[in-house]
Write a protein that holds these residues in place. Structure first.
Motif, short mmCIF file in Angstrom:
data_model
loop_
_atom_site.label_atom_id
_atom_site.label_comp_id
_atom_site.label_asym_id
_atom_site.label_seq_id
_atom_site.Cartn_x
_atom_site.Cartn_y
_atom_site.Cartn_z
N ASP A 6 54.12 14.58 56.25
CA ASP A 6 53.64 15.93 55.95
C ASP A 6 53.87 16.79 57.19
OD1 ASP A 6 52.13 18.28 55.57
OD2 ASP A 6 50.63 17.23 54.39
N SER A 7 54.84 17.67 57.11
CA SER A 7 55.21 18.49 58.28
C SER A 7 54.12 19.47 58.66
CB SER A 7 56.52 19.23 58.02
OG SER A 7 56.41 20.06 56.89
N ASP A 8 53.20 19.78 57.74
CA ASP A 8 52.09 20.67 58.08
C ASP A 8 51.04 19.95 58.92
OD1 ASP A 8 53.18 22.82 56.69
OD2 ASP A 8 52.18 22.26 54.82
N LEU A 9 50.96 18.62 58.81
CA LEU A 9 49.99 17.84 59.57
C LEU A 9 50.56 17.29 60.87
CD1 LEU A 9 48.27 15.69 56.79
CD2 LEU A 9 47.33 17.67 57.98
N CYS A 10 51.85 16.99 60.90
CA CYS A 10 52.46 16.32 62.04
C CYS A 10 52.27 17.12 63.33
CB CYS A 10 53.95 16.11 61.77
SG CYS A 10 54.81 15.24 63.11
N PHE A 31 58.97 16.76 66.20
CA PHE A 31 58.15 16.38 65.05
C PHE A 31 58.80 15.23 64.29
CE2 PHE A 31 56.94 20.77 65.88
CZ PHE A 31 55.57 20.61 66.00
N THR A 33 60.28 12.80 61.46
CA THR A 33 61.09 12.93 60.25
C THR A 33 61.42 11.53 59.74
OG1 THR A 33 63.19 12.93 61.47
CG2 THR A 33 62.19 15.07 61.04
N ALA A 58 49.70 11.91 59.01
CA ALA A 58 50.79 12.70 58.42
C ALA A 58 51.80 11.81 57.70
CB ALA A 58 51.49 13.52 59.49
#
Length: 65
Positions: A6-10, A31, A33, A58
């Motif tokens: 989840d890129s919003d949480l990472c 971040f 991936t 995440a």
């Protein structure tokens, strides 16, 4: 299984890439991936460790079918 981040949480701690480098990487901004073509986790036993090691939860694994 399906692996995702989840890129919003990472927060870019890098624990996923350190734990399971065959499945996870970090982008140019640091971040997490999922490596292209590795979204299924490919049976890597360290994926679940990466899920547990993420400090912000995440990284997720969904069992399919």
């Amino acid at each position: 299984m399906r692996v995702s981040i989840d890129s919003d949480l990472c927060i870019g701690s890098g624990m996923c890439a350190l734990t399971a480098p065959g499945v996870f990487d970090q982008d140019d901004d640091g971040f997490g991936t999922v490596r292209p073509g590795r979204e299924d986790g490919a049976g890597d036993p360290l994926v679940k460790e990466a899920v547990r090691g993420c400090p912000v939860r995440a990284v997720t694994v969904e069992e399919q079918g």
